[in-house]
Design a protein around this motif. Structure first.
Motif, mmCIF file in Angstrom:
data_model
loop_
_atom_site.group_PDB
_atom_site.id
_atom_site.type_symbol
_atom_site.label_atom_id
_atom_site.label_comp_id
_atom_site.label_asym_id
_atom_site.label_seq_id
_atom_site.Cartn_x
_atom_site.Cartn_y
_atom_site.Cartn_z
ATOM 1 N N GLN A 1 0.822 -1.206 0.000
ATOM 2 C CA GLN A 1 0.000 0.000 0.000
ATOM 3 C C GLN A 1 0.860 1.263 0.000
ATOM 4 O OE1 GLN A 1 -2.378 0.782 3.438
ATOM 5 N NE2 GLN A 1 -3.864 1.989 2.289
ATOM 6 N N ARG A 2 2.003 1.168 0.627
ATOM 7 C CA ARG A 2 2.884 2.339 0.683
ATOM 8 C C ARG A 2 3.587 2.590 -0.640
ATOM 9 N NH1 ARG A 2 6.823 1.603 5.607
ATOM 10 N NH2 ARG A 2 8.092 2.793 4.154
ATOM 11 N N SER B 1 0.854 -21.780 -16.494
ATOM 12 C CA SER B 1 1.570 -23.057 -16.476
ATOM 13 C C SER B 1 1.577 -23.602 -15.060
ATOM 14 C CB SER B 1 3.024 -22.863 -16.928
ATOM 15 O OG SER B 1 3.061 -22.278 -18.197
ATOM 16 N N GLU B 2 1.343 -24.877 -14.974
ATOM 17 C CA GLU B 2 1.406 -25.525 -13.656
ATOM 18 C C GLU B 2 2.831 -25.500 -13.128
ATOM 19 O OE1 GLU B 2 0.049 -29.450 -13.938
ATOM 20 O OE2 GLU B 2 -2.059 -28.914 -14.014
ATOM 21 N N ARG B 3 2.915 -25.273 -11.848
ATOM 22 C CA ARG B 3 4.235 -25.293 -11.227
ATOM 23 C C ARG B 3 4.335 -26.417 -10.197
ATOM 24 N NH1 ARG B 3 4.121 -20.315 -9.198
ATOM 25 N NH2 ARG B 3 4.425 -20.931 -7.056
ATOM 26 N N GLY B 4 3.227 -26.922 -9.797
ATOM 27 C CA GLY B 4 3.249 -28.004 -8.819
ATOM 28 C C GLY B 4 2.191 -27.798 -7.749
ATOM 29 N N LEU B 5 1.906 -28.834 -7.016
ATOM 30 C CA LEU B 5 0.936 -28.730 -5.923
ATOM 31 C C LEU B 5 1.613 -28.190 -4.683
ATOM 32 C CD1 LEU B 5 -0.872 -32.156 -6.409
ATOM 33 C CD2 LEU B 5 -1.813 -29.893 -6.908
ATOM 34 N N HIS B 6 0.872 -27.420 -3.925
ATOM 35 C CA HIS B 6 1.434 -26.937 -2.660
ATOM 36 C C HIS B 6 0.312 -26.728 -1.660
ATOM 37 C CE1 HIS B 6 -0.009 -23.073 -4.159
ATOM 38 N NE2 HIS B 6 0.064 -22.659 -2.918
ATOM 39 N N ARG B 7 0.721 -26.647 -0.428
ATOM 40 C CA ARG B 7 -0.227 -26.292 0.619
ATOM 41 C C ARG B 7 -0.059 -24.806 0.892
ATOM 42 N NH1 ARG B 7 -2.121 -30.771 3.448
ATOM 43 N NH2 ARG B 7 -0.963 -32.667 3.047
ATOM 44 N N PRO B 8 -1.065 -24.008 0.630
ATOM 45 C CA PRO B 8 -0.932 -22.572 0.888
ATOM 46 C C PRO B 8 -0.890 -22.294 2.379
ATOM 47 C CG PRO B 8 -3.162 -23.101 0.227
ATOM 48 C CD PRO B 8 -2.375 -24.358 0.088
ATOM 49 N N ALA B 9 -0.255 -21.199 2.749
ATOM 50 C CA ALA B 9 -0.200 -20.833 4.165
ATOM 51 C C ALA B 9 -1.582 -20.439 4.665
ATOM 52 C CB ALA B 9 0.786 -19.680 4.356
ATOM 53 N N GLN B 10 -2.365 -19.826 3.784
ATOM 54 C CA GLN B 10 -3.733 -19.461 4.145
ATOM 55 C C GLN B 10 -4.617 -19.692 2.936
ATOM 56 O OE1 GLN B 10 -4.339 -15.756 6.612
ATOM 57 N NE2 GLN B 10 -2.340 -15.268 5.706
ATOM 58 N N LEU B 11 -5.895 -19.916 3.210
ATOM 59 C CA LEU B 11 -6.868 -19.985 2.126
ATOM 60 C C LEU B 11 -7.891 -18.881 2.352
ATOM 61 C CD1 LEU B 11 -7.222 -23.843 2.053
ATOM 62 C CD2 LEU B 11 -6.333 -22.428 0.197
ATOM 63 N N PHE B 12 -8.324 -18.265 1.270
ATOM 64 C CA PHE B 12 -9.141 -17.065 1.376
ATOM 65 C C PHE B 12 -10.499 -17.270 0.732
ATOM 66 C CE2 PHE B 12 -4.769 -15.800 1.531
ATOM 67 C CZ PHE B 12 -4.722 -14.775 2.450
ATOM 68 N N ASN B 13 -11.474 -16.588 1.290
ATOM 69 C CA ASN B 13 -12.739 -16.434 0.586
ATOM 70 C C ASN B 13 -12.888 -14.952 0.255
ATOM 71 O OD1 ASN B 13 -13.785 -15.075 2.902
ATOM 72 N ND2 ASN B 13 -14.202 -17.060 3.835
ATOM 73 N N ASN B 14 -13.983 -14.617 -0.420
ATOM 74 C CA ASN B 14 -14.140 -13.234 -0.874
ATOM 75 C C ASN B 14 -14.092 -12.236 0.278
ATOM 76 O OD1 ASN B 14 -14.341 -14.212 -3.404
ATOM 77 N ND2 ASN B 14 -16.490 -13.669 -3.736
ATOM 78 N N ARG B 15 -14.744 -12.591 1.351
ATOM 79 C CA ARG B 15 -14.817 -11.654 2.475
ATOM 80 C C ARG B 15 -13.434 -11.435 3.091
ATOM 81 N NH1 ARG B 15 -15.088 -7.777 4.348
ATOM 82 N NH2 ARG B 15 -15.904 -7.122 6.368
ATOM 83 N N SER B 16 -12.680 -12.522 3.210
ATOM 84 C CA SER B 16 -11.356 -12.371 3.820
ATOM 85 C C SER B 16 -10.395 -11.624 2.889
ATOM 86 C CB SER B 16 -10.786 -13.734 4.207
ATOM 87 O OG SER B 16 -10.706 -14.577 3.084
ATOM 88 N N VAL B 17 -10.608 -11.738 1.596
ATOM 89 C CA VAL B 17 -9.787 -10.952 0.663
ATOM 90 C C VAL B 17 -10.127 -9.469 0.804
ATOM 91 C CG1 VAL B 17 -9.333 -10.486 -1.769
ATOM 92 C CG2 VAL B 17 -9.462 -12.835 -0.975
ATOM 93 N N GLU B 18 -11.426 -9.188 0.902
ATOM 94 C CA GLU B 18 -11.835 -7.790 1.103
ATOM 95 C C GLU B 18 -11.243 -7.227 2.385
ATOM 96 O OE1 GLU B 18 -16.190 -7.589 -1.123
ATOM 97 O OE2 GLU B 18 -16.072 -7.807 1.047
ATOM 98 N N LYS B 19 -11.236 -8.052 3.409
ATOM 99 C CA LYS B 19 -10.696 -7.607 4.692
ATOM 100 C C LYS B 19 -9.187 -7.385 4.588
ATOM 101 C CE LYS B 19 -11.139 -8.912 9.541
ATOM 102 N NZ LYS B 19 -11.555 -9.999 10.445
ATOM 103 N N LEU B 20 -8.538 -8.255 3.861
ATOM 104 C CA LEU B 20 -7.090 -8.134 3.690
ATOM 105 C C LEU B 20 -6.722 -6.791 3.059
ATOM 106 C CD1 LEU B 20 -4.254 -9.509 3.670
ATOM 107 C CD2 LEU B 20 -4.850 -10.416 1.414
ATOM 108 N N PHE B 21 -7.511 -6.385 2.076
ATOM 109 C CA PHE B 21 -7.228 -5.116 1.391
ATOM 110 C C PHE B 21 -8.155 -4.004 1.896
ATOM 111 C CE2 PHE B 21 -5.974 -8.398 -1.767
ATOM 112 C CZ PHE B 21 -4.624 -8.078 -1.839
ATOM 113 N N GLY B 22 -8.506 -4.108 3.146
ATOM 114 C CA GLY B 22 -9.474 -3.161 3.704
ATOM 115 C C GLY B 22 -9.010 -1.715 3.663
ATOM 116 N N ARG B 23 -7.718 -1.491 3.680
ATOM 117 C CA ARG B 23 -7.212 -0.118 3.697
ATOM 118 C C ARG B 23 -7.055 0.442 2.285
ATOM 119 N NH1 ARG B 23 -2.255 -0.023 7.822
ATOM 120 N NH2 ARG B 23 -2.404 2.197 7.385
ATOM 121 N N PHE B 24 -7.335 -0.372 1.305
ATOM 122 C CA PHE B 24 -7.285 0.117 -0.074
ATOM 123 C C PHE B 24 -8.644 0.707 -0.445
ATOM 124 C CE2 PHE B 24 -3.659 -2.559 0.148
ATOM 125 C CZ PHE B 24 -2.779 -2.135 -0.828
ATOM 126 N N ASP B 25 -8.654 1.379 -1.576
ATOM 127 C CA ASP B 25 -9.847 2.104 -1.978
ATOM 128 C C ASP B 25 -10.983 1.160 -2.351
ATOM 129 O OD1 ASP B 25 -11.111 4.569 -2.445
ATOM 130 O OD2 ASP B 25 -10.870 4.288 -4.598
#
Lengths: 239, 195
Positions: free
Chosen positions: A159-160, A197-221
């Protein structure tokens, strides 16, 4: 068009809208970051590549088309197609192999990603830019690899370093119930076409839904979602 | 089949070379030594024939060499060692070999990276970052080629080469003046040649 193996469902199903708001954290002991380039599929199969329309990419370029001399940051590492496309539009491209730096500093142990000293060091290595430097950021899917503390710090830093009213393009997997997700390399094939292109399977550190993505970028416009037929959300974030 | 092959093998050393083009003979009367060389190509070849493969006339910084300072090259340069400082080969090609580690500001006509560069790079014509190469720094170039598997961190400025400016034509020069003007460059050329 159907693809075998891990790309089988790439055009197959629409994702549902999860109800819960908080991102579901994956056990940090098993969260793992794969190197960006050259990682083979776990099953040893050749990597699959598909080109598809990307409305998120189209939206991103809508805001920078017609302009020249902008400064764009690509967090996916340097690729010939992305470099050519951005520079042919007359923009200056900054390239960061973000996940390589994550891997280099934190290794595959995401527990370290909550260490404030390490986080500060990481930001200095990966996102040490003046405030308001960039007119756009191609984030791709790299945020999924970050544990909550590091993710918050990275988003604050993003954001900065972007100018007000600039845009970022990020991808998140739509299915927040999967333990293993496919990671991809993204190459720009046109204003609205993306080669994945596929790069491989991985376990993400977090999984997001729409609401959590909105919350993540809550300080953006604003945050805008594009639903795709594959298991990826395309997200346009306006600073 | 096997039997035939075994028969052929012992004959190889003494057999004349396969129908190769006839050797260029500078000496009209070849010595017996030269004739012997043709018969047994493995033995007693002149050292000059075994020189390591040259790099097309380029200067080379070997992989066991470290240079701290400034390098200005007026020929193609191949760096497979370490360089700290600056490297300039403005009208030539600079190649950083797979063992090369350059911590320097680099300016060249063409740059090919197989090893690593830490520093800003200006390549007037073309920059190639090959697979497994590493470049950390800001780039200014007319064309860039990045292979998959290369690591790059920094900015890319594509600087389109300026089109060659045509010499301004004088507006209807008098014939006499043109005739006087034309010999001048020729005489200058001759003078330079005489020097």
């Amino acid at each position: 068009m159907l693809f075998p193996g891990p790309l089988k469902g790439i055009f197959g199903s629409r994702s549902g809208q999860p109800a819960s708001e908080a991102p579901r954290q994956v056990n940090p002991d098993v969260a793992k970051v794969l190197p960006r380039n050259g990682a083979p599929n776990r099953n040893g199969a050749p990597k699959m590549t598909a080109t598809r329309t990307s409305r998120g990419l189209e939206e991103f370029f809508t805001h920078i088309r017609g302009l020249s001399g902008l400064t764009i940051l690509d967090l996916g590492g340097a690729s010939q197609k992305n470099v050519n496309f951005i520079t042919d539009l007359g923009h200056r491209l900054y390239s960061e192999d973000f996940l390589s730096i994550v891997q280099e500093i934190f290794g595959s142990d995401s527990a370290d990603q909550s260490n404030p000293g390490q986080i500060e060091y990481f930001l200095k290595q990966a996102l040490d830019y003046p405030d308001g430097q960039f007119d756009g950021v191609l984030v791709w899917d790299v945020l999924e690899y970050l544990s909550p503390a590091l993710l918050t710090a990275v988003v604050e830093r993003l954001q900065r370093i972007v100018r007000p009213k600039s845009y970022m393009l990020a991808f998140f997997h739509a299915d927040d119930k999967q333990e293993m997700v496919q990671s991809y390399t993204f190459r720009i094939d046109g204003v609205s076409a993306l080669e994945i292109s596929e790069r491989g399977l991985h376990r993400p550190a977090q999984l997001f839904n729409n609401r959590s993505v909105e919350k993540l970028f809550g300080r953006f416009d604003s945050v805008k979602f594009f639903l795709t037929r594959e298991r990826l959300r395309e997200v346009i974030v306006r600073a | 089949m096997w039997h035939k092959r075994r028969e052929e093998e012992p004959l190889r050393p003494s057999a004349p070379p396969a129908p190769a083009p006839p050797p260029v003979v500078h000496n009209p009367a070849p010595s017996p030594v030269e004739a012997k060389k043709e018969a047994t190509p493995v033995s007693n070849m002149p050292p000059a024939r075994f020189e390591p493969e040259s790099r097309g006339g380029s200067a080379t910084v070997g992989k066991a060499v470290k240079i701290v300072g400034q390098i200005y090259s007026k020929e193609d340069l191949y760096v497979d060692g370490e360089v700290d400082g600056t490297v300039e080969a403005l009208e030539h090609k600079l190649t950083i070999g797979p063992n090369g580690a350059v911590k320097a500001t680099v300016r060249s006509r063409e740059v090919v990276v197989l090893g690593s560069i830490s520093g800003n790079v200006e390549a007037a014509d073309k920059l190639e970052i090959r697979k497994d190469a590493k470049l950390v720094g800001d780039i200014k170039t007319a064309r860039i080629i990045i292979e998959d598997g290369a690591y790059f961190k920094g900015s890319i400025d594509i600087v389109k080469p300026e089109p060659a400016k045509a010499a301004p034509k004088p507006a209807a020069p008098p014939v006499a003046a043109a005739a006087n003007a034309s010999p001048a460059p020729a005489s200058a050329t001759v003078a330079e040649a005489k020097r």
